[in-house]
Design a protein around this motif. Structure first.
Motif, PDB file in Angstrom:
ATOM      1  N   ILE A  35     -20.453 -25.935   7.145  1.00  0.00           N
ATOM      2  CA  ILE A  35     -21.534 -26.864   7.465  1.00  0.00           C
ATOM      3  C   ILE A  35     -22.884 -26.151   7.374  1.00  0.00           C
ATOM      4  CG2 ILE A  35     -22.533 -28.299   9.286  1.00  0.00           C
ATOM      5  CD1 ILE A  35     -19.607 -28.709  10.289  1.00  0.00           C
ATOM      6  N   LYS A  36     -22.965 -24.935   7.900  1.00  0.00           N
ATOM      7  CA  LYS A  36     -24.207 -24.160   7.869  1.00  0.00           C
ATOM      8  C   LYS A  36     -24.644 -23.879   6.427  1.00  0.00           C
ATOM      9  CE  LYS A  36     -26.267 -19.828   9.353  1.00  0.00           C
ATOM     10  NZ  LYS A  36     -26.120 -18.618  10.156  1.00  0.00           N
ATOM     11  N   LYS A  37     -23.718 -23.438   5.585  1.00  0.00           N
ATOM     12  CA  LYS A  37     -24.053 -23.134   4.185  1.00  0.00           C
ATOM     13  C   LYS A  37     -24.551 -24.375   3.459  1.00  0.00           C
ATOM     14  CE  LYS A  37     -20.882 -19.281   3.497  1.00  0.00           C
ATOM     15  NZ  LYS A  37     -19.666 -18.815   2.808  1.00  0.00           N
ATOM     16  N   GLU A  38     -23.884 -25.511   3.678  1.00  0.00           N
ATOM     17  CA  GLU A  38     -24.242 -26.754   2.995  1.00  0.00           C
ATOM     18  C   GLU A  38     -25.627 -27.252   3.415  1.00  0.00           C
ATOM     19  OE1 GLU A  38     -23.604 -29.634   0.221  1.00  0.00           O
ATOM     20  OE2 GLU A  38     -22.210 -28.028   0.706  1.00  0.00           O
ATOM     21  N   ILE A  39     -25.941 -27.197   4.705  1.00  0.00           N
ATOM     22  CA  ILE A  39     -27.242 -27.673   5.180  1.00  0.00           C
ATOM     23  C   ILE A  39     -28.359 -26.750   4.709  1.00  0.00           C
ATOM     24  CG2 ILE A  39     -28.641 -28.020   7.259  1.00  0.00           C
ATOM     25  CD1 ILE A  39     -26.114 -29.191   8.543  1.00  0.00           C
ATOM     26  N   GLU A  40     -28.132 -25.438   4.751  1.00  0.00           N
ATOM     27  CA  GLU A  40     -29.156 -24.505   4.275  1.00  0.00           C
ATOM     28  C   GLU A  40     -29.413 -24.683   2.785  1.00  0.00           C
ATOM     29  OE1 GLU A  40     -27.805 -20.652   5.568  1.00  0.00           O
ATOM     30  OE2 GLU A  40     -28.780 -20.875   7.525  1.00  0.00           O
ATOM     31  N   LYS A  41     -28.355 -24.950   2.009  1.00  0.00           N
ATOM     32  CA  LYS A  41     -28.519 -25.153   0.566  1.00  0.00           C
ATOM     33  C   LYS A  41     -29.194 -26.479   0.264  1.00  0.00           C
ATOM     34  CE  LYS A  41     -25.158 -26.454  -2.141  1.00  0.00           C
ATOM     35  NZ  LYS A  41     -23.891 -26.529  -2.876  1.00  0.00           N
ATOM     36  N   MET A  42     -28.797 -27.550   0.956  1.00  0.00           N
ATOM     37  CA  MET A  42     -29.283 -28.886   0.648  1.00  0.00           C
ATOM     38  C   MET A  42     -30.714 -29.122   1.134  1.00  0.00           C
ATOM     39  SD  MET A  42     -27.475 -32.509   1.528  1.00  0.00           S
ATOM     40  CE  MET A  42     -26.290 -32.472   0.211  1.00  0.00           C
ATOM     41  N   TYR A  43     -31.046 -28.647   2.330  1.00  0.00           N
ATOM     42  CA  TYR A  43     -32.355 -28.948   2.919  1.00  0.00           C
ATOM     43  C   TYR A  43     -33.314 -27.762   2.932  1.00  0.00           C
ATOM     44  CZ  TYR A  43     -30.163 -33.265   4.436  1.00  0.00           C
ATOM     45  OH  TYR A  43     -29.528 -34.471   4.459  1.00  0.00           O
ATOM     46  N   GLY A  44     -32.863 -26.565   2.590  1.00  0.00           N
ATOM     47  CA  GLY A  44     -33.741 -25.397   2.524  1.00  0.00           C
ATOM     48  C   GLY A  44     -34.299 -24.963   3.866  1.00  0.00           C
ATOM     49  N   VAL A  45     -33.480 -25.030   4.919  1.00  0.00           N
ATOM     50  CA  VAL A  45     -33.899 -24.608   6.256  1.00  0.00           C
ATOM     51  C   VAL A  45     -32.950 -23.521   6.758  1.00  0.00           C
ATOM     52  CG1 VAL A  45     -34.936 -26.828   6.874  1.00  0.00           C
ATOM     53  CG2 VAL A  45     -32.541 -26.418   7.374  1.00  0.00           C
ATOM     54  N   LYS A  46     -33.370 -22.802   7.787  1.00  0.00           N
ATOM     55  CA  LYS A  46     -32.511 -21.789   8.401  1.00  0.00           C
ATOM     56  C   LYS A  46     -31.843 -22.401   9.620  1.00  0.00           C
ATOM     57  CE  LYS A  46     -32.421 -17.072  10.161  1.00  0.00           C
ATOM     58  NZ  LYS A  46     -31.203 -17.339  10.831  1.00  0.00           N
ATOM     59  N   VAL A  47     -30.510 -22.412   9.615  1.00  0.00           N
ATOM     60  CA  VAL A  47     -29.730 -22.984  10.711  1.00  0.00           C
ATOM     61  C   VAL A  47     -29.458 -21.885  11.737  1.00  0.00           C
ATOM     62  CG1 VAL A  47     -27.541 -24.059  11.334  1.00  0.00           C
ATOM     63  CG2 VAL A  47     -28.677 -24.690   9.213  1.00  0.00           C
ATOM     64  N   GLU A  48     -29.764 -22.178  13.014  1.00  0.00           N
ATOM     65  CA  GLU A  48     -29.530 -21.205  14.078  1.00  0.00           C
ATOM     66  C   GLU A  48     -28.236 -21.476  14.841  1.00  0.00           C
ATOM     67  OE1 GLU A  48     -32.945 -21.045  16.599  1.00  0.00           O
ATOM     68  OE2 GLU A  48     -34.007 -19.719  15.218  1.00  0.00           O
ATOM     69  N   ASN A  49     -27.898 -22.750  15.074  1.00  0.00           N
ATOM     70  CA  ASN A  49     -26.735 -23.070  15.891  1.00  0.00           C
ATOM     71  C   ASN A  49     -26.125 -24.386  15.419  1.00  0.00           C
ATOM     72  OD1 ASN A  49     -24.868 -22.903  17.938  1.00  0.00           O
ATOM     73  ND2 ASN A  49     -26.210 -23.763  19.497  1.00  0.00           N
ATOM     74  N   ILE A  50     -24.799 -24.508  15.584  1.00  0.00           N
ATOM     75  CA  ILE A  50     -24.097 -25.741  15.229  1.00  0.00           C
ATOM     76  C   ILE A  50     -23.092 -26.059  16.331  1.00  0.00           C
ATOM     77  CG2 ILE A  50     -22.516 -26.854  13.615  1.00  0.00           C
ATOM     78  CD1 ILE A  50     -23.690 -25.178  11.426  1.00  0.00           C
ATOM     79  N   ASN A  51     -23.116 -27.294  16.804  1.00  0.00           N
ATOM     80  CA  ASN A  51     -22.113 -27.795  17.749  1.00  0.00           C
ATOM     81  C   ASN A  51     -21.368 -28.926  17.060  1.00  0.00           C
ATOM     82  OD1 ASN A  51     -23.944 -26.275  19.194  1.00  0.00           O
ATOM     83  ND2 ASN A  51     -23.670 -27.435  21.050  1.00  0.00           N
ATOM     84  N   THR A  52     -20.034 -28.923  17.145  1.00  0.00           N
ATOM     85  CA  THR A  52     -19.247 -29.964  16.499  1.00  0.00           C
ATOM     86  C   THR A  52     -18.433 -30.723  17.536  1.00  0.00           C
ATOM     87  OG1 THR A  52     -17.439 -28.432  16.053  1.00  0.00           O
ATOM     88  CG2 THR A  52     -19.056 -28.742  14.303  1.00  0.00           C
ATOM     89  N   MET A  53     -18.200 -32.009  17.241  1.00  0.00           N
ATOM     90  CA  MET A  53     -17.412 -32.879  18.098  1.00  0.00           C
ATOM     91  C   MET A  53     -16.537 -33.756  17.218  1.00  0.00           C
ATOM     92  SD  MET A  53     -20.739 -33.950  20.146  1.00  0.00           S
ATOM     93  CE  MET A  53     -21.759 -33.131  18.941  1.00  0.00           C
ATOM     94  N   VAL A  54     -15.300 -33.979  17.635  1.00  0.00           N
ATOM     95  CA  VAL A  54     -14.402 -34.871  16.909  1.00  0.00           C
ATOM     96  C   VAL A  54     -14.221 -36.127  17.756  1.00  0.00           C
ATOM     97  CG1 VAL A  54     -12.108 -35.190  15.937  1.00  0.00           C
ATOM     98  CG2 VAL A  54     -13.206 -32.960  15.817  1.00  0.00           C
ATOM     99  N   TYR A  55     -14.537 -37.281  17.170  1.00  0.00           N
ATOM    100  CA  TYR A  55     -14.422 -38.562  17.852  1.00  0.00           C
ATOM    101  C   TYR A  55     -13.188 -39.291  17.343  1.00  0.00           C
ATOM    102  CZ  TYR A  55     -19.080 -38.066  19.753  1.00  0.00           C
ATOM    103  OH  TYR A  55     -20.169 -37.631  20.456  1.00  0.00           O
TER     104      TYR A  55
END
Length: 95
Positions: A35-55
């Protein structure tokens, strides 16, 4: 193949955008590194933290004239992404 399904644009997540947190619906098999790699590639931002939840999907029942229809909504995985201070993701840039 992208692990991101769609961005979450709800009132609750939009209020978190001011704090640098953004919500995404992601594929169930995706892990935080993907998820971090995809968001950094797609939006060009630096990701610091990710929280995930399964519904889990909810049971739904609808009463019609002829019969009762029962089913379930789809289950999904949600990721809340915190970007570096000062960086912004603009979902409406391409519209």
């Amino acid at each position: 193949m992208s692990v991101l399904v769609k961005p979450l644009v709800t009132e609750k997540v939009s209020s978190m955008n001011e704090k640098g947190k953004y919500g995404f619906v992601v594929k169930k098999g995706a892990n935080k590194v993907e998820i971090k790699k995809e968001i950094e590639k797609m939006y060009g931002v630096k990701v610091e933290n990710i929280n995930t939840m399964v519904y889990q999907g909810k049971r739904k029942t609808r009463y019609t004239k002829s019969r009762v229809l029962e089913g379930r909504t789809d289950a999904y995985k949600k990721a809340i992404v915190t970007v570096a201070e000062g960086e912004v993701i603009d979902f409406y840039a391409g519209i």
